[in-house]
Scaffold this active site. Sequence first.
Site, PDB file in Angstrom:
ATOM      1  N   SER A   1       0.813  -1.206   0.000  1.00  0.00           N
ATOM      2  CA  SER A   1       0.000   0.000   0.000  1.00  0.00           C
ATOM      3  C   SER A   1       0.854   1.267   0.000  1.00  0.00           C
ATOM      4  O   SER A   1       0.719   2.128  -0.867  1.00  0.00           O
ATOM      5  CB  SER A   1      -0.934   0.000   1.214  1.00  0.00           C
ATOM      6  OG  SER A   1      -1.672   1.200   1.304  1.00  0.00           O
TER       7      SER A   1
ATOM      8  N   SER B   1       8.844 -12.050  -5.798  1.00  0.00           N
ATOM      9  CA  SER B   1       7.722 -11.268  -5.304  1.00  0.00           C
ATOM     10  C   SER B   1       6.607 -11.170  -6.338  1.00  0.00           C
ATOM     11  O   SER B   1       6.849 -10.916  -7.518  1.00  0.00           O
ATOM     12  CB  SER B   1       8.177  -9.854  -4.934  1.00  0.00           C
ATOM     13  OG  SER B   1       7.069  -9.042  -4.622  1.00  0.00           O
TER      14      SER B   1
ATOM     15  N   GLN C   1      11.339  -6.227   8.067  1.00  0.00           N
ATOM     16  CA  GLN C   1      12.410  -5.273   7.776  1.00  0.00           C
ATOM     17  C   GLN C   1      13.783  -5.657   8.323  1.00  0.00           C
ATOM     18  O   GLN C   1      14.788  -5.510   7.611  1.00  0.00           O
ATOM     19  CB  GLN C   1      12.020  -3.882   8.291  1.00  0.00           C
ATOM     20  CG  GLN C   1      11.036  -3.167   7.404  1.00  0.00           C
ATOM     21  CD  GLN C   1      10.806  -1.728   7.838  1.00  0.00           C
ATOM     22  OE1 GLN C   1      11.630  -1.133   8.541  1.00  0.00           O
ATOM     23  NE2 GLN C   1       9.672  -1.170   7.424  1.00  0.00           N
TER      24      GLN C   1
ATOM     25  N   HIS D   1       7.626   4.377   9.440  1.00  0.00           N
ATOM     26  CA  HIS D   1       7.205   4.010  10.804  1.00  0.00           C
ATOM     27  C   HIS D   1       8.480   3.761  11.588  1.00  0.00           C
ATOM     28  O   HIS D   1       9.430   3.151  11.074  1.00  0.00           O
ATOM     29  CB  HIS D   1       6.333   2.763  10.777  1.00  0.00           C
ATOM     30  CG  HIS D   1       5.782   2.346  12.111  1.00  0.00           C
ATOM     31  ND1 HIS D   1       5.478   3.238  13.114  1.00  0.00           N
ATOM     32  CD2 HIS D   1       5.483   1.118  12.616  1.00  0.00           C
ATOM     33  CE1 HIS D   1       5.006   2.587  14.164  1.00  0.00           C
ATOM     34  NE2 HIS D   1       5.010   1.311  13.889  1.00  0.00           N
TER      35      HIS D   1
ATOM     36  N   ASP E   1       1.647   5.831  17.741  1.00  0.00           N
ATOM     37  CA  ASP E   1       1.021   5.051  16.675  1.00  0.00           C
ATOM     38  C   ASP E   1       0.547   3.699  17.205  1.00  0.00           C
ATOM     39  O   ASP E   1      -0.592   3.293  16.976  1.00  0.00           O
ATOM     40  CB  ASP E   1       2.015   4.844  15.528  1.00  0.00           C
ATOM     41  CG  ASP E   1       1.385   4.153  14.334  1.00  0.00           C
ATOM     42  OD1 ASP E   1       0.639   4.810  13.592  1.00  0.00           O
ATOM     43  OD2 ASP E   1       1.645   2.945  14.135  1.00  0.00           O
TER      44      ASP E   1
ATOM     45  N   GLU F   1      -3.450   2.573  17.684  1.00  0.00           N
ATOM     46  CA  GLU F   1      -3.983   1.361  17.058  1.00  0.00           C
ATOM     47  C   GLU F   1      -4.634   0.446  18.082  1.00  0.00           C
ATOM     48  O   GLU F   1      -5.692  -0.136  17.835  1.00  0.00           O
ATOM     49  CB  GLU F   1      -2.848   0.613  16.348  1.00  0.00           C
ATOM     50  CG  GLU F   1      -2.312   1.315  15.110  1.00  0.00           C
ATOM     51  CD  GLU F   1      -1.007   0.730  14.618  1.00  0.00           C
ATOM     52  OE1 GLU F   1      -0.580   1.120  13.521  1.00  0.00           O
ATOM     53  OE2 GLU F   1      -0.403  -0.097  15.327  1.00  0.00           O
TER      54      GLU F   1
ATOM     55  N   GLU G   1     -23.607   2.551  11.199  1.00  0.00           N
ATOM     56  CA  GLU G   1     -23.770   3.981  11.469  1.00  0.00           C
ATOM     57  C   GLU G   1     -22.521   4.619  12.075  1.00  0.00           C
ATOM     58  O   GLU G   1     -22.430   5.850  12.163  1.00  0.00           O
ATOM     59  CB  GLU G   1     -24.977   4.205  12.384  1.00  0.00           C
ATOM     60  CG  GLU G   1     -26.309   3.929  11.713  1.00  0.00           C
ATOM     61  CD  GLU G   1     -27.496   4.435  12.521  1.00  0.00           C
ATOM     62  OE1 GLU G   1     -27.359   5.486  13.170  1.00  0.00           O
ATOM     63  OE2 GLU G   1     -28.541   3.766  12.492  1.00  0.00           O
TER      64      GLU G   1
ATOM     65  N   SER H   1     -29.089  14.310  17.052  1.00  0.00           N
ATOM     66  CA  SER H   1     -30.267  14.758  17.802  1.00  0.00           C
ATOM     67  C   SER H   1     -29.890  15.052  19.247  1.00  0.00           C
ATOM     68  O   SER H   1     -28.863  14.594  19.763  1.00  0.00           O
ATOM     69  CB  SER H   1     -31.343  13.671  17.778  1.00  0.00           C
ATOM     70  OG  SER H   1     -30.930  12.547  18.544  1.00  0.00           O
TER      71      SER H   1
END
Length: 337
Positions: free
Chosen positions: A27, A51, A86, A108, A191, A195, A231, A252
């Site tokens: 991503s 990959s 990593q 990160h 972070d 989460e 909702e 409301s």
Amino acid sequence: MATIYYDKDANPELIRSKKVAVIGFGSQGHAHSLNLRDSGVEVCVGLRQDSKSWKKAEDAGLTVKTVAEAAEWADVIMMLAPDTAQPAIYEESVRPHLAPGKTLMFAHGFNIRFGTIVPPSDVDVSMVAPKAPGHRVRELYLEGQGTPALLAVYQDASGQAKEMAISYAHALGVTRAGALETTFAEETETDLFGEQAVLCGGVSALVKAAFETLVEAGYQPEVAYFECMHELKLIVDLMYRGGLNYMRYSVSDTAEHGDYYAGSQIITEETKYTMSQLLKDIQDGTYAHNWIEENKKGRPWFNEQRRRQQEHLIEKVGANLRAMMPFVDPVEIKPGE
């Protein structure tokens, strides 16, 4: 006051004068590599030879090399493989090619904060961490906008690490919205806490507990799903635009009264104490140690939790209802994926 960098603070030519290797094409890797390329930066993607993303990156018009080849070729290396992968990638394919004067970057701070990656002292180490999923980083860039980001320098061997990070952030498109200066420790700890306490752990548990309470009381699961899951987006969208005040202004009076009446009964001092213990485990490295060890064992607990959660009734009910609501652009994740 926080220090925030915008387009006007960046020198775009700094990153354009460098060769950038983006390690990973998930991503974030997809967004970083394409945004940088479209900003005039010379980019290649570093991947394993086997990959599945290799062809995807090539089809997107990007140059692809093995991780070692990319690291050797590049002046700036952005690590965008999963956190737990990593360290091995770094030791095997990146560290041998970290010549003095190069820049090692992250989105990160996990591996720097907890010492699973220890860079040599003669390279710059910095971070640009968009506060959005990669697909949104790419979408907003193409629309001429940007998502906010966090920016940090861990090691400044060249004396220009911050300026280079701001230039990278500009090419990524995040200085359009603002890149907030922080530290690797602050980014990582907040972070992980966010989460766990709110964004994933807290919200998921709250939604499931409320759903189960209604179903166990005899209400239809479909009605419970709408009230406790569907909702939620409407409320979060209001918060996103104008904070809690705008949300309370928009709902409301009965809903606002329910907020004040029930909120402190659901989130109690005991809950806040539990949150403080979660934060303590993050700060002292307990959580990181446990997660690293879980990965070394092949993720037995993690995989079992994933299986159980994917089979929860709320997921089955929700999938059926979303299939009848094409306007939500439904996506189905099947058990095992």
